[in-house]
Design a protein around this motif. Structure first.
Motif, short mmCIF file in Angstrom:
data_model
loop_
_atom_site.label_atom_id
_atom_site.label_comp_id
_atom_site.label_asym_id
_atom_site.label_seq_id
_atom_site.Cartn_x
_atom_site.Cartn_y
_atom_site.Cartn_z
N PRO A 241 11.21 7.32 -3.04
CA PRO A 241 10.65 6.88 -4.44
C PRO A 241 10.00 5.48 -4.47
O PRO A 241 10.33 4.72 -3.58
CB PRO A 241 11.84 6.88 -5.54
N PRO A 242 9.38 5.13 -4.97
CA PRO A 242 8.41 3.72 -5.27
C PRO A 242 10.08 2.38 -5.30
O PRO A 242 10.25 2.79 -6.70
CB PRO A 242 7.30 4.27 -5.88
N VAL A 243 9.57 1.49 -4.71
CA VAL A 243 10.20 0.39 -5.18
C VAL A 243 10.45 0.09 -6.50
O VAL A 243 10.54 -0.20 -7.60
CB VAL A 243 9.97 -0.36 -4.03
N VAL A 244 8.55 -0.14 -6.65
CA VAL A 244 7.88 -0.41 -7.73
C VAL A 244 7.22 0.66 -8.66
O VAL A 244 6.55 0.67 -8.04
CB VAL A 244 7.32 -1.99 -7.76
N PRO A 245 7.74 1.36 -9.23
CA PRO A 245 7.00 2.35 -9.93
C PRO A 245 6.16 1.84 -10.99
O PRO A 245 6.40 0.74 -11.78
CB PRO A 245 8.16 3.64 -10.89
N ASP B 258 0.71 -1.25 0.23
CA ASP B 258 -0.29 1.02 -0.43
C ASP B 258 0.68 1.31 -0.22
O ASP B 258 0.64 1.98 -0.90
CB ASP B 258 -1.19 0.02 1.54
N LEU B 259 1.98 1.35 0.37
CA LEU B 259 2.35 1.91 1.19
C LEU B 259 3.11 2.70 -0.30
O LEU B 259 3.42 3.71 -0.79
CB LEU B 259 4.10 1.88 1.92
N ASP B 260 4.11 1.44 -1.14
CA ASP B 260 4.94 1.72 -2.41
C ASP B 260 4.04 1.97 -3.08
O ASP B 260 4.75 3.32 -3.87
CB ASP B 260 6.03 0.15 -2.78
N PHE B 261 3.17 1.54 -3.67
CA PHE B 261 1.73 2.26 -4.88
C PHE B 261 1.85 3.50 -4.48
O PHE B 261 1.64 4.42 -5.40
CB PHE B 261 0.29 1.23 -4.35
N ARG B 262 1.09 4.25 -2.83
CA ARG B 262 0.64 5.35 -2.94
C ARG B 262 1.67 5.72 -3.15
O ARG B 262 1.99 7.53 -3.23
CB ARG B 262 0.07 5.02 -1.33
N LYS B 263 3.36 5.78 -3.20
CA LYS B 263 4.28 6.33 -3.30
C LYS B 263 4.14 7.38 -4.81
O LYS B 263 4.99 8.13 -4.77
CB LYS B 263 5.67 6.28 -3.39
N ASN B 264 3.38 6.42 -5.99
CA ASN B 264 3.58 6.52 -7.39
C ASN B 264 2.81 8.07 -7.38
O ASN B 264 2.85 8.80 -8.37
CB ASN B 264 2.11 5.58 -7.92
N THR C 238 2.85 12.74 -2.95
CA THR C 238 3.75 13.59 -2.72
C THR C 238 4.43 13.39 -1.25
O THR C 238 5.69 13.07 -1.38
CB THR C 238 3.93 15.26 -3.53
N ALA C 239 3.20 13.73 -0.16
CA ALA C 239 3.69 13.41 0.95
C ALA C 239 4.46 11.82 1.50
O ALA C 239 5.20 11.97 1.84
CB ALA C 239 2.48 13.88 1.73
N ILE C 240 3.70 10.87 1.14
CA ILE C 240 4.56 9.83 1.46
C ILE C 240 6.17 9.47 0.80
O ILE C 240 7.28 9.17 1.04
CB ILE C 240 3.68 8.73 0.86
N ARG C 241 5.99 10.36 -0.69
CA ARG C 241 7.01 10.11 -1.24
C ARG C 241 8.03 11.21 -0.96
O ARG C 241 9.26 10.29 -0.68
CB ARG C 241 7.30 10.26 -3.14
N ASP C 242 8.09 12.07 -0.60
CA ASP C 242 8.80 12.71 -0.07
C ASP C 242 8.97 12.35 1.44
O ASP C 242 11.00 12.58 2.15
CB ASP C 242 8.50 14.28 0.83
N ARG C 243 8.39 11.92 2.57
CA ARG C 243 9.17 11.03 3.54
C ARG C 243 9.41 9.70 3.31
O ARG C 243 10.69 9.26 4.09
CB ARG C 243 7.90 10.65 4.35
N PHE C 244 8.81 8.90 2.30
CA PHE C 244 9.51 7.23 2.62
C PHE C 244 10.87 7.42 1.26
O PHE C 244 11.14 6.24 0.86
CB PHE C 244 9.04 6.88 2.73
#
Length: 154
Positions: free
Chosen positions: A120-124, A103-109, A112-118
């Motif tokens: 880029p996505p492992v699986v773009p 869920d977190l990795d998908f939402r990074k796509n 931006t708040a999640i991507r900035d904190r954690f």
């Protein structure tokens, strides 16, 4: 009605003079429109305020009206609910960790708040529709089918 002597003016809170109520003082929140008496009226169920706040309209294709706690309505894309169900707590908490990581990795796509904190996505996901909204719901059976149905429905 308010009557003034000739040459007198009414000054509004913003400091501007005039004898007409400023639009900002009669602005309606989303989901409400301004009637002919400049009073805010709530749009009918399923409708939102139009662009000039003089009436109500349906949301554009692909969006649904969403009402917040204050009663304001906006058009938002309908979220797709994805469920993960299994013996999350009784067999292995790795199931739960995997679902949350997905869920977190998908939402990074798109978040931006999640991507900035954690990072880029492992699986773009290439060419992802920017309007796509997916919510993950996790239910556990705890190796007990009756409990599993309850947790997945909550």
């Amino acid at each position: 009605a308010i009557t003034f002597k000739s040459g007198e003016q009414l000054f509004w809170m913003d400091g501007n003079p005039g004898n007409v109520v400023p639009d900002v003082m009669t602005a309606c929140k989303s989901g409400y429109y301004k009637d002919s008496n400049l009073l805010c009226q709530q749009c009918s169920e399923g409708l939102v305020t139009n662009a000039d706040s003089t009436g109500c309209e349906a949301c554009p294709f692909g969006k649904v009206p969403v009402e917040d706690e204050s009663g304001a309505r906006t058009c938002e894309f309908y979220p797709i609910q994805v469920g993960v169900y299994g013996p999350v707590t009784s067999v292995s908490t790795a199931y739960l960790a995997t679902a949350v990581a997905f869920d977190l990795d998908f939402r990074k796509n798109f978040d931006t708040a999640i991507r900035d904190r954690f990072g880029p996505p492992v699986v773009p996901v290439p060419n992802l529709n920017p309007n796509l909204r997916i919510k993950l719901q996790i239910g556990t059976s705890d190796s007990n089918p009756d409990l599993g149905v309850v947790t997945n429905l909550e």
